[in-house]
Design a protein around this motif. Structure first.
Motif, PDB file in Angstrom:
ATOM      1  N   GLY A  65      43.083-114.076  40.514  1.00 34.56           N
ATOM      2  CA  GLY A  65      43.337-112.854  39.562  1.00 34.56           C
ATOM      3  C   GLY A  65      41.966-112.088  39.760  1.00 34.56           C
ATOM      4  N   LYS A  66      40.851-112.615  39.120  1.00 34.30           N
ATOM      5  CA  LYS A  66      39.712-111.903  38.784  1.00 34.30           C
ATOM      6  C   LYS A  66      38.554-112.395  39.655  1.00 34.30           C
ATOM      7  CE  LYS A  66      40.636-112.450  33.809  1.00 34.30           C
ATOM      8  NZ  LYS A  66      39.800-112.853  32.528  1.00 34.30           N
ATOM      9  N   GLY A  67      38.729-113.392  40.454  1.00 33.93           N
ATOM     10  CA  GLY A  67      37.664-113.845  41.213  1.00 33.93           C
ATOM     11  C   GLY A  67      36.864-115.059  40.769  1.00 33.93           C
ATOM     12  N   PHE A  68      35.874-115.693  41.716  1.00 30.20           N
ATOM     13  CA  PHE A  68      35.305-116.968  41.120  1.00 30.20           C
ATOM     14  C   PHE A  68      34.121-116.591  40.236  1.00 30.20           C
ATOM     15  CE2 PHE A  68      32.184-120.247  42.033  1.00 30.20           C
ATOM     16  CZ  PHE A  68      33.123-121.501  41.664  1.00 30.20           C
ATOM     17  N   SER A  69      33.201-115.730  40.615  1.00 33.16           N
ATOM     18  CA  SER A  69      32.153-115.598  39.832  1.00 33.16           C
ATOM     19  C   SER A  69      32.317-115.004  38.363  1.00 33.16           C
ATOM     20  CB  SER A  69      31.134-114.796  40.581  1.00 33.16           C
ATOM     21  OG  SER A  69      30.778-115.330  41.719  1.00 33.16           O
ATOM     22  N   ALA A  70      33.505-114.211  38.332  1.00 33.52           N
ATOM     23  CA  ALA A  70      33.630-113.510  37.070  1.00 33.52           C
ATOM     24  C   ALA A  70      34.384-114.240  36.073  1.00 33.52           C
ATOM     25  CB  ALA A  70      34.577-112.363  37.486  1.00 33.52           C
ATOM     26  N   VAL A  71      34.773-115.525  36.567  1.00 34.67           N
ATOM     27  CA  VAL A  71      35.329-116.335  35.485  1.00 34.67           C
ATOM     28  C   VAL A  71      34.495-117.586  35.190  1.00 34.67           C
ATOM     29  CG1 VAL A  71      37.317-117.878  35.336  1.00 34.67           C
ATOM     30  CG2 VAL A  71      37.712-115.926  36.322  1.00 34.67           C
ATOM     31  N   GLY A  72      34.293-117.836  33.874  1.00 33.19           N
ATOM     32  CA  GLY A  72      33.562-118.941  33.495  1.00 33.19           C
ATOM     33  C   GLY A  72      34.382-120.301  33.187  1.00 33.19           C
ATOM     34  N   LEU A  86      39.204-114.962  47.426  1.00 36.97           N
ATOM     35  CA  LEU A  86      38.001-115.550  47.385  1.00 36.97           C
ATOM     36  C   LEU A  86      37.014-115.887  48.803  1.00 36.97           C
ATOM     37  CD1 LEU A  86      38.614-118.531  44.762  1.00 36.97           C
ATOM     38  CD2 LEU A  86      38.114-116.253  44.345  1.00 36.97           C
ATOM     39  N   GLY A  87      37.928-115.628  49.645  1.00 40.69           N
ATOM     40  CA  GLY A  87      37.177-115.834  51.130  1.00 40.69           C
ATOM     41  C   GLY A  87      35.931-115.169  51.228  1.00 40.69           C
ATOM     42  N   ALA A  88      35.792-113.889  51.120  1.00 47.26           N
ATOM     43  CA  ALA A  88      34.513-113.122  51.328  1.00 47.26           C
ATOM     44  C   ALA A  88      33.409-113.563  50.231  1.00 47.26           C
ATOM     45  CB  ALA A  88      34.644-111.597  51.509  1.00 47.26           C
ATOM     46  N   GLU A  89      33.980-113.810  49.015  1.00 48.26           N
ATOM     47  CA  GLU A  89      32.991-114.004  48.024  1.00 48.26           C
ATOM     48  C   GLU A  89      32.327-115.356  47.996  1.00 48.26           C
ATOM     49  OE1 GLU A  89      33.200-114.542  42.965  1.00 48.26           O
ATOM     50  OE2 GLU A  89      35.202-114.036  43.924  1.00 48.26           O
ATOM     51  N   VAL A  90      32.939-116.324  47.981  1.00 53.78           N
ATOM     52  CA  VAL A  90      32.767-117.776  47.995  1.00 53.78           C
ATOM     53  C   VAL A  90      31.930-117.964  49.293  1.00 53.78           C
ATOM     54  CG1 VAL A  90      34.341-118.393  46.239  1.00 53.78           C
ATOM     55  CG2 VAL A  90      34.573-119.028  48.399  1.00 53.78           C
ATOM     56  N   ALA A  91      32.194-117.438  50.221  1.00 52.17           N
ATOM     57  CA  ALA A  91      31.737-118.002  51.414  1.00 52.17           C
ATOM     58  C   ALA A  91      30.079-117.735  51.615  1.00 52.17           C
ATOM     59  CB  ALA A  91      32.074-117.380  52.586  1.00 52.17           C
ATOM     60  N   SER A  99      28.447-120.465  48.363  1.00 49.39           N
ATOM     61  CA  SER A  99      28.428-121.727  48.442  1.00 49.39           C
ATOM     62  C   SER A  99      28.869-122.339  49.825  1.00 49.39           C
ATOM     63  CB  SER A  99      29.535-122.274  47.452  1.00 49.39           C
ATOM     64  OG  SER A  99      29.824-123.939  47.634  1.00 49.39           O
ATOM     65  N   GLU A 100      27.918-123.095  50.466  1.00 47.30           N
ATOM     66  CA  GLU A 100      28.105-123.709  51.832  1.00 47.30           C
ATOM     67  C   GLU A 100      29.281-124.831  51.754  1.00 47.30           C
ATOM     68  OE1 GLU A 100      28.274-124.809  55.756  1.00 47.30           O
ATOM     69  OE2 GLU A 100      27.266-123.050  54.666  1.00 47.30           O
ATOM     70  N   SER A 101      29.608-125.472  50.771  1.00 45.68           N
ATOM     71  CA  SER A 101      30.822-126.386  50.559  1.00 45.68           C
ATOM     72  C   SER A 101      31.989-125.673  50.488  1.00 45.68           C
ATOM     73  CB  SER A 101      30.602-127.388  49.335  1.00 45.68           C
ATOM     74  OG  SER A 101      30.652-126.688  48.165  1.00 45.68           O
ATOM     75  N   MET A 102      32.122-124.465  49.616  1.00 43.91           N
ATOM     76  CA  MET A 102      33.323-123.877  49.441  1.00 43.91           C
ATOM     77  C   MET A 102      33.585-122.988  50.922  1.00 43.91           C
ATOM     78  SD  MET A 102      33.717-122.239  45.551  1.00 43.91           S
ATOM     79  CE  MET A 102      31.914-121.638  45.472  1.00 43.91           C
ATOM     80  N   ARG A 103      32.708-122.645  51.446  1.00 49.50           N
ATOM     81  CA  ARG A 103      32.737-122.090  52.944  1.00 49.50           C
ATOM     82  C   ARG A 103      33.395-122.974  53.872  1.00 49.50           C
ATOM     83  NH1 ARG A 103      31.279-121.582  57.973  1.00 49.50           N
ATOM     84  NH2 ARG A 103      29.655-123.513  57.678  1.00 49.50           N
ATOM     85  N   SER A 104      32.957-124.267  53.702  1.00 46.31           N
ATOM     86  CA  SER A 104      33.547-125.481  54.729  1.00 46.31           C
ATOM     87  C   SER A 104      34.765-125.756  54.311  1.00 46.31           C
ATOM     88  CB  SER A 104      32.362-126.717  54.520  1.00 46.31           C
ATOM     89  OG  SER A 104      31.318-126.432  54.955  1.00 46.31           O
ATOM     90  N   ALA A 105      35.131-125.696  52.991  1.00 45.95           N
ATOM     91  CA  ALA A 105      36.794-125.759  52.686  1.00 45.95           C
ATOM     92  C   ALA A 105      37.453-124.665  53.113  1.00 45.95           C
ATOM     93  CB  ALA A 105      36.748-125.760  51.039  1.00 45.95           C
ATOM     94  N   LEU A 106      36.981-123.530  53.202  1.00 51.10           N
ATOM     95  CA  LEU A 106      37.725-122.332  53.587  1.00 51.10           C
ATOM     96  C   LEU A 106      37.985-122.330  54.931  1.00 51.10           C
ATOM     97  CD1 LEU A 106      35.985-119.332  51.661  1.00 51.10           C
ATOM     98  CD2 LEU A 106      38.588-119.743  51.687  1.00 51.10           C
ATOM     99  N   LEU A 107      36.972-122.933  55.618  1.00 57.41           N
ATOM    100  CA  LEU A 107      36.820-123.040  57.107  1.00 57.41           C
ATOM    101  C   LEU A 107      38.148-124.494  57.594  1.00 57.41           C
ATOM    102  CD1 LEU A 107      35.821-122.091  60.044  1.00 57.41           C
ATOM    103  CD2 LEU A 107      34.089-124.097  59.497  1.00 57.41           C
ATOM    104  N   ARG A 108      37.919-125.411  56.719  1.00 54.07           N
ATOM    105  CA  ARG A 108      38.998-126.273  57.176  1.00 54.07           C
ATOM    106  C   ARG A 108      40.182-125.744  56.893  1.00 54.07           C
ATOM    107  NH1 ARG A 108      35.084-129.195  54.364  1.00 54.07           N
ATOM    108  NH2 ARG A 108      36.125-129.482  52.404  1.00 54.07           N
ATOM    109  N   GLY A 109      40.518-125.011  55.973  1.00 54.41           N
ATOM    110  CA  GLY A 109      41.694-124.693  55.392  1.00 54.41           C
ATOM    111  C   GLY A 109      42.551-123.680  56.422  1.00 54.41           C
ATOM    112  N   THR A 110      41.727-122.511  56.917  1.00 45.97           N
ATOM    113  CA  THR A 110      42.006-121.629  57.756  1.00 45.97           C
ATOM    114  C   THR A 110      42.274-122.066  59.209  1.00 45.97           C
ATOM    115  OG1 THR A 110      39.642-121.082  58.145  1.00 45.97           O
ATOM    116  CG2 THR A 110      40.942-119.652  56.532  1.00 45.97           C
ATOM    117  N   ALA A 111      41.566-123.307  59.417  1.00 47.99           N
ATOM    118  CA  ALA A 111      41.611-123.971  60.806  1.00 47.99           C
ATOM    119  C   ALA A 111      43.155-124.554  60.983  1.00 47.99           C
ATOM    120  CB  ALA A 111      40.546-124.895  61.009  1.00 47.99           C
ATOM    121  N   GLY A 112      43.350-125.193  59.811  1.00 46.97           N
ATOM    122  CA  GLY A 112      44.654-125.881  59.503  1.00 46.97           C
ATOM    123  C   GLY A 112      45.892-124.893  59.573  1.00 46.97           C
TER     124      GLY A 112
END
Length: 202
Positions: free
Chosen positions: A26-33, A114-119, A122-135
């Motif tokens: 709902g809020k995004g990654f960076s906005a939430v502690g 979160l796609g554009a924000e975390v890509a 963070s490289e590790s989160m970008r990689s998780a997005l890449l794996r998930g979208t590839a699936g």
């Protein structure tokens, strides 16, 4: 020998992930502690670091958890008995529209939110997005290929290229829906989808 995690341990980890998906969806990654997530989950801060080494590691695990559930839902749709692959693809895009169009989709919209924000964060989160979208694209391609085989549809181009185009089309439409605050981008995405997936006249 390492023992398997206890059910209680698994439950706490899953509770943190589920709560994080809902709030950050709902809020995004960076906005939430982390504290906001842990308070909402009713979990002490020390427990968080038992499961996740950092907020970034938590974000990666949250995305992997999200895509695991999402791909499981896709598998259910594409294995519905008594339906052609064309019908199953139609059901998939209807389900996409229903989940993404909601003003309160929260965790169901995690890749879009979160796609554009975390890509970029963070490289590790970008990689998780890449794996998930590839699936996702792989499953769409397999459904298109099977639809050509069962005669319920035809396509111009390879199943993978059409699947990639469809995913990008619907991902873009999901973002535009949030900008224009109407369902029109989904109407346009559906119209283009109908042009890309040809169905025999009944």
């Amino acid at each position: 020998m390492n023992s398997a995690p206890s059910p209680a341990s698994v439950d706490v980890r899953e509770k943190i992930l589920t709560t994080g998906r809902r709030i950050m969806g709902g809020k995004g990654f960076s906005a939430v502690g982390l504290n906001e997530v842990l308070v909402a989950a009713g979990v002490p801060k020390g427990s968080f670091y038992h499961y996740f080494g950092s907020k970034e590691a938590f974000g990666e695990a949250m995305l992997e958890d999200y895509f695991s559930a999402y791909l499981g839902e896709m598998d259910l749709i594409f294995h519905q008995p008594g339906q052609s692959k064309a019908q199953q693809l139609a059901s998939y895009f209807q389900a996409w529209r229903a989940s993404q169009a909601s003003d309160d989709c929260q965790g169901r919209c995690l890749a879009v939110k979160l796609g554009a924000e975390v890509a970029d964060l963070s490289e590790s989160m970008r990689s998780a997005l890449l794996r998930g979208t590839a699936g996702i694209i792989e499953r769409l391609a397999a459904a298109l290929e099977a639809g050509v085989a069962d005669g319920s549809l035809t396509i111009d181009g390879s199943p993978h290229s059409v699947a990639q185009g469809l995913y990008q089309l619907w991902l873009g439409a999901s973002i535009m829906v949030k900008i224009v605050r109407t369902d029109r981008p989904f109407d346009e995405a559906q119209a283009l989808t109908d042009q890309l997936i040809h169905r025999p006249a009944s």
